[in-house]
Design a protein around this motif. Structure first.
Motif, short mmCIF file in Angstrom:
data_model
loop_
_atom_site.label_atom_id
_atom_site.label_comp_id
_atom_site.label_asym_id
_atom_site.label_seq_id
_atom_site.Cartn_x
_atom_site.Cartn_y
_atom_site.Cartn_z
N GLN A 130 10.60 45.47 -57.24
CA GLN A 130 11.01 44.85 -58.35
C GLN A 130 12.60 44.77 -58.34
OE1 GLN A 130 9.02 43.59 -60.97
NE2 GLN A 130 7.70 44.09 -59.13
N ASP B 186 4.46 44.73 -57.23
CA ASP B 186 4.74 45.11 -58.45
C ASP B 186 5.23 46.55 -58.50
OD1 ASP B 186 3.60 42.80 -59.34
OD2 ASP B 186 1.40 43.40 -59.83
N ASN C 232 -0.07 42.38 -53.56
CA ASN C 232 0.31 42.23 -55.22
C ASN C 232 0.65 43.42 -55.79
OD1 ASN C 232 0.42 39.37 -55.08
ND2 ASN C 232 -1.91 39.15 -55.65
#
Length: 299
Positions: A261, A257, A253
């Motif tokens: 992107q 992030d 995760n």
């Protein structure tokens, strides 16, 4: 052969050859195939020659020779029979046994001669998939059971790495495809097992892709710099030991992030640590693979 004295317990022989200790004892008693030394407390102790002989016996037995027939062979006839079968049968098993012997003896000459013999009929990729990968899997188990030492594991790993690097070097004159994406290969922090990643790098380069190989123990944040240099990026990593299973979802995760992107960035991920990962929960730009072959076929 190196003058290194190596002795083995019956449990070591079981781990190294795959033959159960109970079977080894029966073969000794019924056919007198091995003659172990014994300690004062009557514990069996096997020489390096016994280990080599048992590897050969196992090979012959796995290729259809009954143990009673093997027992009737003279001592010098056993390796000759192995070579005869290996020349017309599946050579991979014989090669793996030879490389095990090279590892146990720290015998570089045997490693090189075995590898060069394989090259006469196989490509480097075929050797890696059919011989090196199964050997490395076995070595991992042998190390876990204390049958071999870290020195043994390092010896064989370094020699396999050398062959991968040599084959990568031969691709230096191969220019990447003009419109290709860039693959950035790295291992997460505290992960040092880079053989699989090196081979993936070789496969990518051989297919004409542009690659950046960063190697072991790379902090996630330091990968951000590469996004400034390349437009279409695919990160590739291999989880063998790190991160631990409980930390993998958090790592994925955070990676998503921080680095994924843009729609043209992806993350290819593989390794034994992913076995417990819930694939339904991972971001769409992260793709997992069960083997190096499956990743290569995806390209």
């Amino acid at each position: 052969m190196n003058n290194i004295q190596v002795s083995f317990s019956i449990k070591d022989l079981e781990n190294l050859t795959g033959i159960k200790a109970h079977t080894i004892r029966i073969w000794e008693k019924r056919y007198n195939l091995l003659c172990p030394n014994r300690t004062d407390t009557n514990i069996r102790n096997y020489s390096l020659e016994s280990f080599q002989k048992l590897l050969n016996i196992s090979y012959l037995n796995n290729n259809g020779l009954k143990i009673s027939k093997i027992a009737n062979l003279k001592e010098e006839e056993i390796p000759i029979k192995v070579r005869e079968i290996a020349s017309r049968a599946k050579v991979e098993d014989h090669a793996i046994n030879a490389l095990k012997m090279a590892m146990i003896n720290f015998d570089q000459v045997l490693f090189y001669s075995t590898y060069n013999n394989l090259l006469e009929n196989k490509t480097f990729s075929e050797i890696f998939y059919s011989v090196f990968l199964p050997l490395l899997n076995e070595i991992g188990l042998l190390w876990q059971t204390n049958t071999i030492t870290p020195a043994h594991e390092h010896f064989i790993s370094v020699h396999i790495k050398q062959k991968i690097l040599l084959n990568i070097e031969r691709l230096q004159s191969l220019e990447p495809q003009p419109t290709t994406r860039t693959f950035i290969l790295f291992l997460p922090e505290n992960e040092i097992h880079d053989i699989g990643l090196l081979f993936i790098n070789y496969q990518l380069r051989s297919k004409g892709y542009h690659t950046i190989f960063l190697g072991e123990s790379v902090p996630m944040k330091s990968l951000c710099d590469l996004l400034e240099f390349f437009k279409e990026v695919t990160f590739v990593s291999y989880f063998t030991v790190q991160p631990d299973e409980a930390s993998i979802p958090k790592y994925i995760n955070e990676f998503n992030d921080l680095l994924l992107q843009k729609s043209n960035t992806n993350f290819y991920l593989m390794g034994p640590k992913l076995a417990s990962l819930n694939l339904k929960s991972i971001p769409k730009q992260i793709h997992t693979f069960t083997s190096i072959e499956s990743l290569v076929k995806e390209l």
